[in-house]
Enzyme design. Sequence first.
Site, PDB file in Angstrom:
ATOM      1  N   GLU A 151      -7.465   3.864   1.713  1.00 38.02           N
ATOM      2  CA  GLU A 151      -6.029   4.128   1.658  1.00 38.02           C
ATOM      3  C   GLU A 151      -5.707   5.514   2.217  1.00 38.02           C
ATOM      4  O   GLU A 151      -4.786   5.673   3.022  1.00 38.02           O
ATOM      5  CB  GLU A 151      -5.509   4.039   0.221  1.00 38.02           C
ATOM      6  N   LYS A 184      -9.431   3.618  -2.528  1.00 36.37           N
ATOM      7  CA  LYS A 184      -8.584   4.799  -2.279  1.00 36.37           C
ATOM      8  C   LYS A 184      -9.066   5.577  -1.060  1.00 36.37           C
ATOM      9  O   LYS A 184      -8.283   6.262  -0.400  1.00 36.37           O
ATOM     10  CB  LYS A 184      -8.594   5.712  -3.505  1.00 36.37           C
ATOM     11  N   CYS A 237       0.701   0.399  -6.308  1.00 31.76           N
ATOM     12  CA  CYS A 237      -0.192   1.525  -6.637  1.00 31.76           C
ATOM     13  C   CYS A 237      -1.632   1.267  -6.239  1.00 31.76           C
ATOM     14  O   CYS A 237      -2.380   2.192  -5.958  1.00 31.76           O
ATOM     15  CB  CYS A 237      -0.187   1.795  -8.135  1.00 31.76           C
ATOM     16  N   GLU A 259      -0.598   5.413   8.421  1.00 35.37           N
ATOM     17  CA  GLU A 259       0.775   5.725   8.033  1.00 35.37           C
ATOM     18  C   GLU A 259       0.863   6.721   6.870  1.00 35.37           C
ATOM     19  O   GLU A 259       1.959   7.161   6.527  1.00 35.37           O
ATOM     20  CB  GLU A 259       1.552   4.441   7.697  1.00 35.37           C
ATOM     21  N   CYS A 300      -7.433   0.107 -13.266  1.00 35.05           N
ATOM     22  CA  CYS A 300      -8.222   1.215 -12.716  1.00 35.05           C
ATOM     23  C   CYS A 300      -9.367   1.647 -13.626  1.00 35.05           C
ATOM     24  O   CYS A 300     -10.386   2.148 -13.154  1.00 35.05           O
ATOM     25  CB  CYS A 300      -7.327   2.418 -12.451  1.00 35.05           C
ATOM     26  N   GLU A 346       9.916   3.983  -8.231  1.00 28.16           N
ATOM     27  CA  GLU A 346       9.767   2.540  -8.308  1.00 28.16           C
ATOM     28  C   GLU A 346      10.804   1.938  -9.264  1.00 28.16           C
ATOM     29  O   GLU A 346      11.364   0.877  -9.003  1.00 28.16           O
ATOM     30  CB  GLU A 346       8.344   2.194  -8.766  1.00 28.16           C
ATOM     31  N   SER A 403       6.865  -3.016  -3.515  1.00 25.16           N
ATOM     32  CA  SER A 403       7.623  -1.774  -3.598  1.00 25.16           C
ATOM     33  C   SER A 403       7.249  -0.934  -2.381  1.00 25.16           C
ATOM     34  O   SER A 403       6.098  -0.920  -1.950  1.00 25.16           O
ATOM     35  CB  SER A 403       7.242  -1.038  -4.882  1.00 25.16           C
ATOM     36  N   GLU A 412      14.017   1.866  -7.496  1.00 24.85           N
ATOM     37  CA  GLU A 412      13.974   0.798  -6.487  1.00 24.85           C
ATOM     38  C   GLU A 412      14.200  -0.560  -7.146  1.00 24.85           C
ATOM     39  O   GLU A 412      14.966  -1.389  -6.645  1.00 24.85           O
ATOM     40  CB  GLU A 412      12.611   0.833  -5.776  1.00 24.85           C
TER      41      GLU A 412
END
Lengths: 606, 162
Positions: free
Chosen positions: A369, A366, A307, A374, A515, A287, A327, A290
């Site tokens: 996710e 999560k 994230c 993908e 988190c 990141e 990102s 990037e």
Amino acid sequence: MLVVEKVTVTINGIEVKVPKDYTVLMAAREAGIDIPTLCYLKDVNEIAACRVCVVEADVNGRPLRNLPASCVLKVEDGMNVRTNTPRVREAVKTNVELILANHNRECLTCQRNGTCELQKLCNELGIEDIPYEGEKRPQIVDAVSHSIVRDASKCILCGRCVSTCTKVQGIGILDFTKRGFETEVAPAFNHSMADVPCTYCGQCIQACPVAALREKTNIDDVWQAIDDPDKYVVVQTAPAVRASLGEEFGLPVGTRVTGKMVAALRRIGFNKVFDTNFSADLTIMEEGTELLGRVKNGGKLPMITSCSPGWIRYCEMYYPEFIDNLSTCKSPQQMFGAIAKSYWAKKAGIDPKKIVVVSVMPCTSKKTEAARPEMQVDGIRDVDISLTTRELGDMIKQARIDFLNLKDEKFDKVLGEYSGAGVIFGATGGVMEAALRTVADILTEKDLESIEYKAVRGIEGVKEASVTLPIDGVDTEIKVAVAHGTKNAAKVLDAVKSGEKDYHFIEVMACPGGCVHGGGQSHVSSKARLDVNPKVNRANALYEEDQSMEFRKSHKNPEIKKLYDDYLKEPNGHLSHKLLHTHYEKKEIYPLQNEEEFKELMEQLI
Amino acid sequence: MQKGLDLKAKENEFRELKEFIDSKRDTKGILMQTLHKAQEIFGYLPEEVQKFISIETGMPMAEIYGVATFYTQFTLTPKGEHTIGVCLGTACYVKNAQLVLDKLIKELGINVGETTEDGLFTLDATRCLGCCGLAPVMMIDDEVYGKLEPKDIPDILNKYRK
């Protein structure tokens, strides 16, 4: 100096002076008197719905009508409150009995057995019998989504989830629907939680005093994998988990239990105990690179972190115009899986198809996710099973492990190696701070000693900072912002959209506090929250671990260096893109069966 | 599942609703008015209409749905061309309103709260309509029919059948 006017009230014969904007409930706490509550959630849900906090009161001898609810009753000078009279005791008991009359009382087999606030209240009030037996709301359990289960038969209509989703997160997936006996807290059109534009942040689960909202559990899937001799099961733990897991075993909120957690995971039977912190460090490499690329080459700015899967869903559904700002990095959970099943599998000589990657996360989103289509490489899923902190607590109990007496152990080598920068990912501002530590070093070509970016720490909803760094030899001011909780994210995005603010880099976490206060963390009751702030206590545990680490910058993690030298070659390189990056796309909210026609219509009307 | 609304045929209706919402942009607490207006335009509040209101006002769908399902004057299913409300208030009830209602159920072939297949009638049971002197009473749209007997029902219905 602001002088707050104080008033004198007497509660159960005890005189206290309190600020005049206090409620009787808060004043009683000052007097050391505990008034029971149920629907009350400080600053979030103060609606006098459950009638459990009622009191008798008079002002200068003039009695107040009926029994007012102390959570909304403002103090007045000369007020005399009684919380322990036969009339109050009788009323509170009756009110709870009425709630119980329409509550699915399968307490012994309930996920909240032991952490249920209603159960605790019944115990405290000495409820021995439920005299009102009648019709009950039918048990229809919506367990379709990967993350959140809704069970209306357990709902007590306290509204804590409704207020949290609407007022704290600024979304409003749940609300009171219908009326009277048929009242139900539900999504619009009684849709499944799988079909509504929910981020699955799980803050509603944190707010729920009972088990009407709970995570979809995957514990049995993990046991099955561990018991399968053909599988090689590796586990990764997110940074925030170590700051909350101890609470499942009665330790104070925010006790850091890293070593005990590792020991417990080993005893449960995982073949390798690794750390998501490793891939948090990896995320910073990808990141950070990037970001530098975008700044130097005129790429899309501000760049926004990716994230938090709750945030990603929020962006895809509510702010799709910012998708190109995200990102392209996968989250640390997913990066870990992709590396475990490629680089590490090769190194260890294990067929990636036999590897099961389990993650323990402070998060309910999560789970969704991990199941995103993908999130795979060449048909191999990055992460197979995602558990919450609470589920890990349950597994440790099921395995009969004496958690509190475990000796500290260390993570396994290679994917268990991490820096202090990886640890602080779990607190709001942590990703930003970790990124700045690395980016500043790269740009100045120095090993900077001042690495604590305190401006991005803390629980202020939106934090801003700027750092001056040399870019291509020119001192450039890099402007950053940190938002936690989707409502705060919306504030920042609106300000960027209107041109009022411009930043280079924004960190967003879907959960307030980041988190450490995720939807998968240990439950802290409404009452306990009056004394401790889980966001602060748990974040402190992570900053403490950061300070104890030999390496405190992601690029100094020796195993990360090795990963690039031996395998990935360079951040944002060809292999990185294949394994560690992904794409996001706009997601329709409340799609209709005639959605295309609807879109055409909307265009016609502009 | 309910069939989707024919959106192409309803463009003017949506435009009318949008104009109403646009005229109230600066007012707070416009949800009730908007839902009334929407029901007046469409006859009911299907998901398409609620989604439209959600997009136009920025209010969450669940909140709109919550209000639409709380108040009995809002309906999520299409109403018939004519709404029959049979009073089951105390005075009408003791004057045998139930027999009138039973006759309607039999004649229309539907239960209370339902709409006939041809879309002509919706049958409701109501509380006191405020003209107890005429008990038993029913209303069809804005028309009041008093001192009813079950045998009067077929002729009254035929007036609306054209």
